[in-house]
Design a protein around this motif. Structure first.
Motif, PDB file in Angstrom:
ATOM      1  N   ARG A 127       0.820  -1.207   0.000  1.00  0.00           N
ATOM      2  CA  ARG A 127       0.000   0.000   0.000  1.00  0.00           C
ATOM      3  C   ARG A 127       0.856   1.258   0.000  1.00  0.00           C
ATOM      4  NH1 ARG A 127      -4.422  -1.720   4.582  1.00  0.00           N
ATOM      5  NH2 ARG A 127      -5.283  -3.445   3.398  1.00  0.00           N
ATOM      6  N   THR A 128       0.290   2.313  -0.548  1.00  0.00           N
ATOM      7  CA  THR A 128       0.933   3.616  -0.484  1.00  0.00           C
ATOM      8  C   THR A 128       0.841   4.115   0.951  1.00  0.00           C
ATOM      9  OG1 THR A 128       0.188   4.050  -2.741  1.00  0.00           O
ATOM     10  CG2 THR A 128       0.928   5.953  -1.457  1.00  0.00           C
ATOM     11  N   PRO A 129       1.961   4.580   1.530  1.00  0.00           N
ATOM     12  CA  PRO A 129       1.896   5.068   2.917  1.00  0.00           C
ATOM     13  C   PRO A 129       1.009   6.303   3.051  1.00  0.00           C
ATOM     14  CG  PRO A 129       4.162   5.123   2.046  1.00  0.00           C
ATOM     15  CD  PRO A 129       3.275   4.608   0.958  1.00  0.00           C
ATOM     16  N   ASP A 130       0.516   6.533   4.269  1.00  0.00           N
ATOM     17  CA  ASP A 130      -0.402   7.651   4.519  1.00  0.00           C
ATOM     18  C   ASP A 130       0.171   8.994   4.096  1.00  0.00           C
ATOM     19  OD1 ASP A 130      -2.310   5.970   5.486  1.00  0.00           O
ATOM     20  OD2 ASP A 130      -1.927   6.394   7.604  1.00  0.00           O
ATOM     21  N   ASN A 131       1.457   9.214   4.363  1.00  0.00           N
ATOM     22  CA  ASN A 131       2.025  10.521   4.004  1.00  0.00           C
ATOM     23  C   ASN A 131       2.052  10.706   2.485  1.00  0.00           C
ATOM     24  OD1 ASN A 131       4.068   8.624   3.726  1.00  0.00           O
ATOM     25  ND2 ASN A 131       5.682   9.999   4.402  1.00  0.00           N
ATOM     26  N   LYS A 132       2.250   9.645   1.730  1.00  0.00           N
ATOM     27  CA  LYS A 132       2.212   9.746   0.257  1.00  0.00           C
ATOM     28  C   LYS A 132       0.786   9.969  -0.229  1.00  0.00           C
ATOM     29  CE  LYS A 132       6.534   9.111  -0.840  1.00  0.00           C
ATOM     30  NZ  LYS A 132       7.306  10.274  -1.264  1.00  0.00           N
ATOM     31  N   MET A 133      -0.191   9.334   0.440  1.00  0.00           N
ATOM     32  CA  MET A 133      -1.590   9.557   0.078  1.00  0.00           C
ATOM     33  C   MET A 133      -1.973  11.007   0.367  1.00  0.00           C
ATOM     34  SD  MET A 133      -2.809   6.868  -1.352  1.00  0.00           S
ATOM     35  CE  MET A 133      -4.580   7.075  -1.336  1.00  0.00           C
ATOM     36  N   ALA A 134      -1.483  11.542   1.475  1.00  0.00           N
ATOM     37  CA  ALA A 134      -1.768  12.938   1.816  1.00  0.00           C
ATOM     38  C   ALA A 134      -1.186  13.874   0.756  1.00  0.00           C
ATOM     39  CB  ALA A 134      -1.213  13.278   3.194  1.00  0.00           C
ATOM     40  N   GLU A 135       0.027  13.571   0.282  1.00  0.00           N
ATOM     41  CA  GLU A 135       0.628  14.382  -0.783  1.00  0.00           C
ATOM     42  C   GLU A 135      -0.221  14.312  -2.051  1.00  0.00           C
ATOM     43  OE1 GLU A 135       4.709  13.326  -1.505  1.00  0.00           O
ATOM     44  OE2 GLU A 135       5.200  13.490   0.626  1.00  0.00           O
ATOM     45  N   LYS A 136      -0.727  13.136  -2.349  1.00  0.00           N
ATOM     46  CA  LYS A 136      -1.556  12.959  -3.546  1.00  0.00           C
ATOM     47  C   LYS A 136      -2.863  13.751  -3.418  1.00  0.00           C
ATOM     48  CE  LYS A 136      -3.228   9.340  -6.584  1.00  0.00           C
ATOM     49  NZ  LYS A 136      -3.228   7.923  -6.889  1.00  0.00           N
ATOM     50  N   ILE A 137      -3.473  13.705  -2.234  1.00  0.00           N
ATOM     51  CA  ILE A 137      -4.701  14.470  -1.988  1.00  0.00           C
ATOM     52  C   ILE A 137      -4.429  15.957  -2.152  1.00  0.00           C
ATOM     53  CG2 ILE A 137      -6.352  15.148  -0.195  1.00  0.00           C
ATOM     54  CD1 ILE A 137      -6.067  12.208   0.855  1.00  0.00           C
ATOM     55  N   TYR A 138      -3.315  16.426  -1.572  1.00  0.00           N
ATOM     56  CA  TYR A 138      -2.954  17.837  -1.687  1.00  0.00           C
ATOM     57  C   TYR A 138      -2.774  18.226  -3.149  1.00  0.00           C
ATOM     58  CZ  TYR A 138      -0.314  22.153  -1.382  1.00  0.00           C
ATOM     59  OH  TYR A 138       0.106  23.440  -1.549  1.00  0.00           O
ATOM     60  N   GLN A 139      -2.099  17.370  -3.914  1.00  0.00           N
ATOM     61  CA  GLN A 139      -1.873  17.673  -5.336  1.00  0.00           C
ATOM     62  C   GLN A 139      -3.198  17.686  -6.096  1.00  0.00           C
ATOM     63  OE1 GLN A 139       1.185  18.649  -6.491  1.00  0.00           O
ATOM     64  NE2 GLN A 139      -0.093  19.318  -8.164  1.00  0.00           N
ATOM     65  N   ASN A 140      -4.118  16.787  -5.759  1.00  0.00           N
ATOM     66  CA  ASN A 140      -5.444  16.798  -6.381  1.00  0.00           C
ATOM     67  C   ASN A 140      -6.150  18.123  -6.128  1.00  0.00           C
ATOM     68  OD1 ASN A 140      -5.264  14.206  -7.413  1.00  0.00           O
ATOM     69  ND2 ASN A 140      -6.330  13.267  -5.698  1.00  0.00           N
ATOM     70  N   ILE A 141      -6.045  18.622  -4.888  1.00  0.00           N
ATOM     71  CA  ILE A 141      -6.675  19.895  -4.547  1.00  0.00           C
ATOM     72  C   ILE A 141      -6.061  21.026  -5.348  1.00  0.00           C
ATOM     73  CG2 ILE A 141      -7.009  21.577  -2.702  1.00  0.00           C
ATOM     74  CD1 ILE A 141      -7.173  19.148  -0.768  1.00  0.00           C
ATOM     75  N   VAL A 142      -4.725  21.055  -5.404  1.00  0.00           N
ATOM     76  CA  VAL A 142      -4.020  22.106  -6.155  1.00  0.00           C
ATOM     77  C   VAL A 142      -4.432  22.068  -7.636  1.00  0.00           C
ATOM     78  CG1 VAL A 142      -1.741  22.841  -6.960  1.00  0.00           C
ATOM     79  CG2 VAL A 142      -2.079  22.239  -4.561  1.00  0.00           C
ATOM     80  N   ASP A 143      -4.524  20.871  -8.188  1.00  0.00           N
ATOM     81  CA  ASP A 143      -4.880  20.725  -9.613  1.00  0.00           C
ATOM     82  C   ASP A 143      -6.331  21.142  -9.873  1.00  0.00           C
ATOM     83  OD1 ASP A 143      -2.357  19.746 -10.014  1.00  0.00           O
ATOM     84  OD2 ASP A 143      -2.965  17.642 -10.131  1.00  0.00           O
ATOM     85  N   GLU A 144      -7.205  20.890  -8.916  1.00  0.00           N
ATOM     86  CA  GLU A 144      -8.642  21.093  -9.128  1.00  0.00           C
ATOM     87  C   GLU A 144      -9.079  22.543  -8.910  1.00  0.00           C
ATOM     88  OE1 GLU A 144     -12.022  19.647 -10.510  1.00  0.00           O
ATOM     89  OE2 GLU A 144     -10.478  18.199  -9.995  1.00  0.00           O
ATOM     90  N   VAL A 145      -8.467  23.230  -7.951  1.00  0.00           N
ATOM     91  CA  VAL A 145      -8.898  24.583  -7.605  1.00  0.00           C
ATOM     92  C   VAL A 145      -8.353  25.568  -8.639  1.00  0.00           C
ATOM     93  CG1 VAL A 145      -8.760  26.404  -5.857  1.00  0.00           C
ATOM     94  CG2 VAL A 145      -9.043  24.035  -5.165  1.00  0.00           C
ATOM     95  N   PRO A 146      -9.237  26.385  -9.206  1.00  0.00           N
ATOM     96  CA  PRO A 146      -8.774  27.345 -10.220  1.00  0.00           C
ATOM     97  C   PRO A 146      -7.791  28.358  -9.635  1.00  0.00           C
ATOM     98  CG  PRO A 146     -11.121  27.613  -9.778  1.00  0.00           C
ATOM     99  CD  PRO A 146     -10.633  26.482  -8.932  1.00  0.00           C
ATOM    100  N   LYS A 147      -6.822  28.743 -10.453  1.00  0.00           N
ATOM    101  CA  LYS A 147      -5.825  29.720 -10.007  1.00  0.00           C
ATOM    102  C   LYS A 147      -6.410  31.121 -10.090  1.00  0.00           C
ATOM    103  CE  LYS A 147      -2.816  26.331  -9.979  1.00  0.00           C
ATOM    104  NZ  LYS A 147      -3.714  25.213  -9.887  1.00  0.00           N
ATOM    105  N   GLY A 148      -6.007  31.972  -9.131  1.00  0.00           N
ATOM    106  CA  GLY A 148      -6.396  33.381  -9.173  1.00  0.00           C
ATOM    107  C   GLY A 148      -7.717  33.599  -8.600  1.00  0.00           C
TER     108      GLY A 148
END
Length: 57
Positions: free
Chosen positions: A36-57
């Motif tokens: 399994r992917t460790p929790d800290n790596k899953m948290a990084e993935k979740i954070y990246q999903n948020i960054v990718d999804e939220v419009p800039k500006g």
């Protein structure tokens, strides 16, 4: 008043992020424990999903 009241949340973005997080977690839990992917790596993935999804500006 609280300064966060000015913050608007796009419900579609929130729904997509929650769905994506749940799908990623479910996929991860299907692997044997030692693969399994460790929790800290899953948290990084979740954070990246948020960054990718939220419009800039």
């Amino acid at each position: 008043m609280d300064g966060q009241q000015d913050f608007k949340v796009d419900q579609d973005i929130v729904k997509r992020l929650i769905f994506r997080i749940i799908m990623d977690e479910n996929k991860n839990l299907k692997f044997p424990y030692n693969q399994r992917t460790p929790d800290n790596k899953m948290a990084e993935k979740i954070y990246q999903n948020i960054v990718d999804e939220v419009p800039k500006g």
